[in-house]
Write an enzyme that holds these catalytic residues in place. Structure first.
Site, PDB file in Angstrom:
ATOM      1  CE  LYS A 112      45.990  45.973  23.004  1.00 30.16           C
ATOM      2  NZ  LYS A 112      46.799  46.901  23.809  1.00 30.16           N
ATOM      3  CE  LYS A 191      34.421  32.152  32.609  1.00 27.61           C
ATOM      4  NZ  LYS A 191      34.544  33.573  32.843  1.00 27.61           N
ATOM      5  CE  LYS A 194      24.985  34.773  31.511  1.00 25.18           C
ATOM      6  NZ  LYS A 194      25.014  35.946  32.390  1.00 25.18           N
TER       7      LYS A 194
HETATM    8  P1  TYM Z   1      28.527  37.688  35.286  1.00 21.41           P
HETATM    9  O1  TYM Z   1      27.163  38.191  34.973  1.00 21.41           O
HETATM   10  O2  TYM Z   1      29.403  37.299  34.168  1.00 21.41           O
HETATM   11  O3  TYM Z   1      28.441  36.454  36.278  1.00 21.41           O
HETATM   12  C1  TYM Z   1      27.684  36.481  37.464  1.00 21.41           C
HETATM   13  C2  TYM Z   1      28.383  35.694  38.543  1.00 21.41           C
HETATM   14  O4  TYM Z   1      28.564  34.336  38.140  1.00 21.41           O
HETATM   15  C3  TYM Z   1      29.927  33.966  38.310  1.00 21.41           C
HETATM   16  N1  TYM Z   1      30.286  32.965  37.274  1.00 21.41           N
HETATM   17  C4  TYM Z   1      30.923  31.814  37.539  1.00 21.41           C
HETATM   18  N2  TYM Z   1      31.387  31.281  38.684  1.00 21.41           N
HETATM   19  C5  TYM Z   1      31.993  30.073  38.616  1.00 21.41           C
HETATM   20  N3  TYM Z   1      32.143  29.388  37.452  1.00 21.41           N
HETATM   21  C6  TYM Z   1      31.687  29.882  36.268  1.00 21.41           C
HETATM   22  N4  TYM Z   1      31.831  29.193  35.145  1.00 21.41           N
HETATM   23  C7  TYM Z   1      31.060  31.165  36.285  1.00 21.41           C
HETATM   24  N5  TYM Z   1      30.513  31.946  35.314  1.00 21.41           N
HETATM   25  C8  TYM Z   1      30.054  33.057  35.948  1.00 21.41           C
HETATM   26  C9  TYM Z   1      30.711  35.245  38.140  1.00 21.41           C
HETATM   27  O5  TYM Z   1      31.993  35.151  38.715  1.00 21.41           O
HETATM   28  C10 TYM Z   1      29.806  36.245  38.847  1.00 21.41           C
HETATM   29  O6  TYM Z   1      30.035  36.223  40.236  1.00 21.41           O
HETATM   30  N6  TYM Z   1      31.180  41.810  36.211  1.00 21.41           N
HETATM   31  C11 TYM Z   1      30.205  40.911  36.790  1.00 21.41           C
HETATM   32  C12 TYM Z   1      28.921  41.616  37.230  1.00 21.41           C
HETATM   33  C13 TYM Z   1      29.153  42.740  38.175  1.00 21.41           C
HETATM   34  C14 TYM Z   1      29.529  42.635  39.540  1.00 21.41           C
HETATM   35  C15 TYM Z   1      29.597  43.978  40.025  1.00 21.41           C
HETATM   36  C16 TYM Z   1      29.815  41.565  40.398  1.00 21.41           C
HETATM   37  C17 TYM Z   1      29.001  44.057  37.883  1.00 21.41           C
HETATM   38  N7  TYM Z   1      29.276  44.815  38.980  1.00 21.41           N
HETATM   39  C18 TYM Z   1      29.931  44.260  41.361  1.00 21.41           C
HETATM   40  C19 TYM Z   1      30.161  41.840  41.732  1.00 21.41           C
HETATM   41  C20 TYM Z   1      30.231  43.181  42.197  1.00 21.41           C
HETATM   42  C21 TYM Z   1      29.850  39.866  35.747  1.00 21.41           C
HETATM   43  O7  TYM Z   1      30.017  40.076  34.587  1.00 21.41           O
HETATM   44  O8  TYM Z   1      29.275  38.742  36.231  1.00 21.41           O
END
Ligand code: TYM
Length: 323
Positions: A112, A191, A194
């Protein structure tokens, strides 16, 4: 045995942030926890609108996890869209949550703030689907990076609302976040993400990986001058995968001077290739074994369904849908 659950979106090749912040813990925890891990392809539909990409990135993510050491005998590894329970519980939880509660979610607020008018209902609803993912499996811990902390807190709030309305049903999960890797920095110091285009992809071809590492932004202190390792993005990443001794050795080189950022980047690239050498080799091997990869997911789906369908049945009874 305590249970963990976590998910990751097939929205691009896994990067160092995904690995260090989450995937590494998932693999390690297989030894001492009952593990549920899934490919969050329903969530990925908020951004991935190309069927070939959706398919390829899903296959790539499954291969990546297996190459990194996910053991299908120890972990229930499944694909979110194959289990209708997730979307079904999501709707039920939708009816428990008020709009202002969702308006507090970071992802929604960011979109937003950036004036993005092209935001789907799916993106708005994203935290509720995530709550459904988690609550269906009644985990004790949800190992994630810092950026998911709010989603776990929202999950607890949503579960509490349901429990208050219909009686004790859901177990409240806790986030498991490792402090030193809670926010892994990207090549620009923000951070790693992607959506910021600042990633280092652990299974990228060597040439591409090199380009990503060499693209890390540093300051302009001349080669011959001493440098502060703590303020350098290259060093920050190196520290997360190197041994204590190697980290100290690199810190000494920074502080002594006569060691440029180009040298530091080459040292980091070598370390990444060394750290992931076995996994990168396995990736190539597993990628060819389509029947095996799909078989693992199919088996995982079956086991996951046993758990999720039981929870959903319990929920339906509470609501009065079934007796
Ligand atoms: P996603 O796909 O963006 O990321 C997957 C996992 O990687 C971690 N992560 C990081 N950790 C530390 N530093 C970073 N720069 C970094 N980038 C990504 C994320 O914290 C994540 O653990 N919404 C979630 C997917 C999801 C999920 C869930 C997770 C859907 N349902 C249920 C846990 C439980 C996501 O978009 O993650």
């Amino acid at each position: 045995m305590k249970r963990i659950l976590s998910g990751i979106q097939p929205s691009g090749r896994p990067h160092l942030g995904n690995y260090l912040g989450a995937m590494r813990q998932h693999i390690e925890m297989q030894e001492n926890f009952e593990c549920y891990l899934f490919i969050a392809d329903l969530h990925a539909l908020t951004t991935v609108k190309d069927p070939k990409l959706m398919h390829d990135q899903t296959y790539d993510l499954a291969t990546s996890y297996l190459a990194l050491g996910l053991d299908p005998k120890k972990t229930v590894f499944f694909k979110q869209s194959d289990l209708s329970e997730h979307a079904e519980l999501c709707w039920i939880l939708d009816c428990m949550v008020k709009i202002p509660f969702l308006e507090r979610a970071h992802a929604w607020k960011d979109a937003k703030q950036k004036g993005n008018k092209d935001v789907s209902v799916g993106l708005f609803n994203y935290p509720i689907l995530q709550a459904a993912d988690i609550l269906l499996y009644e985990p004790d811990l949800v190992p994630v990076g810092q950026d998911q902390k709010q989603h776990i807190e929202m999950t607890r709030d949503i579960a509490t609302t349901f429990n208050t309305t219909f009686g004790e049903t859901f177990k409240l999960p806790e986030a498991y976040i490792k402090e030193e890797v809670a926010v892994v920095p990207g090549t620009d110091g923000q951070k790693m993400s992607k959506s910021y285009g600042n990633t280092i992809e652990i299974f990228a071809p060597e040439k591409e990986l090199k380009k990503q590492v060499m693209g890390i932004i540093t300051d302009s202190i001349p080669l011959e001058d001493p440098k502060d390792p703590k303020s350098c993005n290259v060093f920050k990443l190196y520290k997360l995968i190197a041994s204590k001794e190697d980290t100290q050795e690199l810190a000494n080189k920074y502080m002594a001077g006569g060691f440029g950022y180009g040298d530091a980047k080459k040292t980091l690239l070598t370390k990444i290739l060394e750290y992931f050498a076995e996994a990168r080799e396995k990736y190539e091997e597993i990628y060819q074994k389509k029947d095996f990869v799909y078989g693992v997911i199919e088996e995982g789906n079956k086991k996951a369904k046993e758990t999720s369908s039981k929870t959903l049945e319990k929920v339906k009874k509470k609501i009065g849908y079934i007796r």
